[in-house]
Design a protein around this motif. Structure first.
Motif, PDB file in Angstrom:
ATOM      1  N   TYR A  62       0.821  -1.198   0.000  1.00 24.48           N
ATOM      2  CA  TYR A  62       0.000   0.000   0.000  1.00 24.48           C
ATOM      3  C   TYR A  62       0.857   1.251   0.000  1.00 24.48           C
ATOM      4  O   TYR A  62       1.917   1.299   0.623  1.00 24.48           O
ATOM      5  N   ASP A  64       1.655   4.875   1.354  1.00 26.90           N
ATOM      6  CA  ASP A  64       1.512   5.411   2.709  1.00 26.90           C
ATOM      7  C   ASP A  64       0.237   6.236   2.867  1.00 26.90           C
ATOM      8  O   ASP A  64      -0.364   6.260   3.943  1.00 26.90           O
ATOM      9  N   SER A  65      -0.185   6.894   1.810  1.00 25.67           N
ATOM     10  CA  SER A  65      -1.340   7.769   1.876  1.00 25.67           C
ATOM     11  C   SER A  65      -2.660   7.026   2.085  1.00 25.67           C
ATOM     12  O   SER A  65      -3.645   7.633   2.505  1.00 25.67           O
ATOM     13  N   LYS A  67      -2.653   3.590   3.481  1.00 22.11           N
ATOM     14  CA  LYS A  67      -2.443   2.498   4.433  1.00 22.11           C
ATOM     15  C   LYS A  67      -3.349   2.667   5.652  1.00 22.11           C
ATOM     16  O   LYS A  67      -3.431   3.744   6.235  1.00 22.11           O
TER      17      LYS A  67
END
Length: 125
Positions: A62, A64-65, A67
């Motif tokens: 995923y 980071d934005s 997750k």
């Protein structure tokens, strides 16, 4: 040739949820690495989530934005990959694309030879 068809996009309020689906045709769907990308107007196409094929241990990836909010999954019997999107934010607004690779999950669009037509997700504030 491999065909990918996305569905499930739409207009939703911030904090809401959507579930995107990608129906695939092909001879070896279960072994293919699958991914979701998105592209907003004026921006580069960016990696959102990926899931490995049956040739390796099952793994998900995923950005980071997303997750903790998005979940990618697949049903190899139905030849379909899903993206469950929860707690949607206005910055999630984009055209979402499904992509497939014969190899490993990578984070760049150039690594995927097969693409769907895209489905629009719009999140209102």
């Amino acid at each position: 040739q491999v065909q990918l068809v996305e569905s499930g996009g739409g207009l939703v309020q911030a904090g809401g949820s959507l579930r995107l689906s990608c129906a695939a045709s092909g001879r070896s769907f279960s072994s293919a690495a699958m991914a979701w990308f998105r592209q907003a107007p004026g921006k580069e196409r960016e990696f959102v989530a990926g899931i490995s094929g049956s040739w390796s241990a099952s793994s998900t990836y995923y950005a980071d934005s997303v997750k903790g909010r998005f979940t990618i999954s697949r049903d190899n019997v139905k030849n379909t990959v899903y993206l469950q999107m929860n707690s949607l934010k206005p910055e999630d607004t984009a055209l979402y694309y499904c992509a497939a690779s014969n190899f490993v999950v990578v984070f760049t669009a150039t690594g995927y030879p097969y693409w769907g037509q895209g489905t629009q997700v719009t999140v209102s504030s």
